[in-house]
Design a protein around this motif. Sequence first.
Motif, PDB file in Angstrom:
ATOM      1  N   GLY A  90      53.906 -26.689 -18.211  1.00 46.56           N
ATOM      2  CA  GLY A  90      53.468 -27.333 -16.974  1.00 46.56           C
ATOM      3  C   GLY A  90      52.845 -28.703 -17.162  1.00 46.56           C
ATOM      4  N   ILE A  91      52.035 -28.883 -18.217  1.00 50.82           N
ATOM      5  CA  ILE A  91      51.302 -30.147 -18.362  1.00 50.82           C
ATOM      6  C   ILE A  91      52.240 -31.324 -18.646  1.00 50.82           C
ATOM      7  N   PRO A  92      53.126 -31.246 -19.665  1.00 56.58           N
ATOM      8  CA  PRO A  92      54.001 -32.407 -19.882  1.00 56.58           C
ATOM      9  C   PRO A  92      54.904 -32.722 -18.695  1.00 56.58           C
ATOM     10  N   ILE A  93      55.528 -31.707 -18.118  1.00 52.39           N
ATOM     11  CA  ILE A  93      56.414 -31.975 -16.979  1.00 52.39           C
ATOM     12  C   ILE A  93      55.607 -32.585 -15.840  1.00 52.39           C
ATOM     13  N   GLY A  94      54.443 -32.013 -15.582  1.00 56.25           N
ATOM     14  CA  GLY A  94      53.606 -32.502 -14.491  1.00 56.25           C
ATOM     15  C   GLY A  94      53.190 -33.942 -14.696  1.00 56.25           C
ATOM     16  N   ILE A  95      52.630 -34.240 -15.878  1.00 54.61           N
ATOM     17  CA  ILE A  95      52.121 -35.598 -16.113  1.00 54.61           C
ATOM     18  C   ILE A  95      53.265 -36.612 -16.138  1.00 54.61           C
ATOM     19  N   THR A 161      51.632 -32.694 -11.174  1.00 49.60           N
ATOM     20  CA  THR A 161      52.400 -33.881 -10.759  1.00 49.60           C
ATOM     21  C   THR A 161      51.640 -34.660  -9.697  1.00 49.60           C
ATOM     22  N   ARG A 162      51.172 -33.939  -8.687  1.00 48.18           N
ATOM     23  CA  ARG A 162      50.509 -34.611  -7.576  1.00 48.18           C
ATOM     24  C   ARG A 162      49.218 -35.288  -8.003  1.00 48.18           C
TER      25      ARG A 162
ATOM     26  N   ALA B  35      60.960 -36.239 -14.111  1.00 52.27           N
ATOM     27  CA  ALA B  35      60.955 -36.181 -12.650  1.00 52.27           C
ATOM     28  C   ALA B  35      62.176 -35.405 -12.158  1.00 52.27           C
ATOM     29  N   PHE B  36      63.310 -35.608 -12.852  1.00 46.90           N
ATOM     30  CA  PHE B  36      64.512 -34.891 -12.447  1.00 46.90           C
ATOM     31  C   PHE B  36      64.398 -33.393 -12.709  1.00 46.90           C
ATOM     32  N   ILE B  37      63.579 -33.018 -13.709  1.00 50.08           N
ATOM     33  CA  ILE B  37      63.380 -31.588 -13.973  1.00 50.08           C
ATOM     34  C   ILE B  37      62.891 -30.889 -12.702  1.00 50.08           C
ATOM     35  N   ILE B  38      61.999 -31.564 -11.957  1.00 52.39           N
ATOM     36  CA  ILE B  38      61.459 -30.937 -10.741  1.00 52.39           C
ATOM     37  C   ILE B  38      62.568 -30.702  -9.719  1.00 52.39           C
ATOM     38  N   ILE B  39      63.422 -31.730  -9.527  1.00 57.90           N
ATOM     39  CA  ILE B  39      64.536 -31.583  -8.581  1.00 57.90           C
ATOM     40  C   ILE B  39      65.446 -30.446  -9.024  1.00 57.90           C
ATOM     41  N   PHE B  40      65.777 -30.497 -10.312  1.00 57.72           N
ATOM     42  CA  PHE B  40      66.667 -29.513 -10.899  1.00 57.72           C
ATOM     43  C   PHE B  40      66.093 -28.097 -10.743  1.00 57.72           C
TER      44      PHE B  40
END
Lengths: 290, 321
Positions: A90-95, A161-162, B35-40
């Motif tokens: 969660g942390i890497p994707i979020g940041i 992310t937010r 960012a695309f990971i979220i869409i995906f």
Amino acid sequence: MELNSITYSKAKLRRRKFVNALMLSLCVVSALITIIPLIYIFFYTTGAGLSSLNLDFFTELPKPVGEEGGGMANAIVGTLILIGIGSVIGIPIGIMSGIYVAEYSKQLFANIIKFLTDVLTGIPSIIIGIFVYGIIVLPMKKFSALAGGVALGILMIPTITRITEEMFKLVPMSLREASLALGVSRWRTTVSIVLRTALSGIITGILLAIARAAGETAPLLFTAFGNSFWSSSLDEPISSIPVQIFNYAISPYEEWHNKAWAGAFILISLVFVINLIVRIITRQKYENTV
Amino acid sequence: MILKFNKSKSNQDIELKVKSRLPDIIFKNVTLIFAFIIIFLVLWIIYELYKDAEPSRDRFGWSFIFNEEWEPLKEKYGALTFIYGTVVSSIIALLISLPVSLGVAIFLSEIAHRYIKTTFSFLIEILAAIPSIIYGFWGIFVFATFMRNTVQPFLQSTLGFLPFFKGTNYGYGMLTAGIILAIMITPIITAISRDMLKAIPQSQREAAYALGATRWEAIKMALLNAKSGILGAVVLGLGRAIGETMAVTMVIGNRAQIKASILEPAYTMASVIANEFAEASGSLHISALIEVGLILFIVTFVINSFARLLIFSATRKYDVK
């Protein structure tokens, strides 16, 4: 004007004042009503939890019904492992996605990501459980700590992310310009200047995401499942505090209920402490900037 | 001019020509991938639910939604009772929570002193942060008992002639679940309504005072102006209530039936997934549960999108956050 209309308006004024007082006091009353369950739950859990909390609770495995003692040590470790896996995802994707939205993205794309993080926040957590069941539990043919961790990780992404995006936007443009003017490259500016400035805010977001993930039960029911023994391998079912509380709470045994209250007390303290820390950090930040 | 900067857009317009732009390009694209990971991810969740529900969709078609029968032994599945349970418990929650949340929002934005406001906002944040399993646990052992011994006998003795309050008094049921849900969604409705009220310019209230309005009349003006945003908050709360799982599972009684009485036990979509998924008998059972999940997803998706749209347009109107 005739006397009549004056007396009429006096009566009307009295009525308006009465409505005013009534509605304002109703608002105060509703504020008090909202706080009652919070206080009740907090003190009840603390009372019931503390009375059955002891050292064994943190060091012993669960005992079968009828046997005295026992604890939730495996569930505590299990929750830590699950949160660890969740954080790694969660942390890497979020940041990183937050950085893209704040620093590079066009308005339309930013709005799409914003909308999708809202969608992710709004998805009932049990649906994430079904999803992870489909992509991890079914192919592996067994419940596992990995699956539970992935589910928690997905739930952590939107919050982080937010908060990253919002914190990046609070960093003054002049800081970026100063860095760029010194010849620092764009990405170094983002990482060493903007990210560092926004870091304390992002950490509060991560803490909140962890607090939320730690209490999640529904997505773990058929991913991490549960386990009455020690387990630290990622491809085995693993116990966690919330699932353990659930299993104990719906059982008919008094002894298990007490254990569950102790677990609930730990969860509620965690939530309280994390929110308090976040509050203190953000207040300091707020006072510094003003 | 090497630095081009336009504040009205975002930061993307800063362009700097340095010796090597390669690391910059790499970094930008790495963040883009994330960012695309979220869409995906969102698309993948939709696809996975749709695909895994296929056996059940093929077998039952649209009748899945309108059929009451849910019998794993006979391999007959219909989700109507769960949809009913979810809808009714959420509506009860909304009816209870709405006036209270509005009251608290007005209290926080218009009435309370600064220090009280900070403390209260913190308490409401905590209320939102308490895990749902704890609400459920407290619900079983404290609240359901209170409902069985005090509230429900009172309702039956005063309003018992209405069909909504007939039937056996278990303490577990639609009303108990609705009240617990109301407690859980109050913080979110309160927080967003408060922000919406704060976004209404102070000058509007001052104008109302200048015309001789009482405080409540001025607040009423602000409420009317914030109504679309507040509606958004309420719809968002509804979305939360519909998807809430653990607390409801523990207090609603988990009995698949459609009864007029709100004191009777019921069953919700999220609860049936939570209870039966891990021990489902056979692939059709799992698939039917996933289809219940798919319906739940679609409903919450539509509701949340609508809510966000309302809130988004309301905040943009006053351009204050």
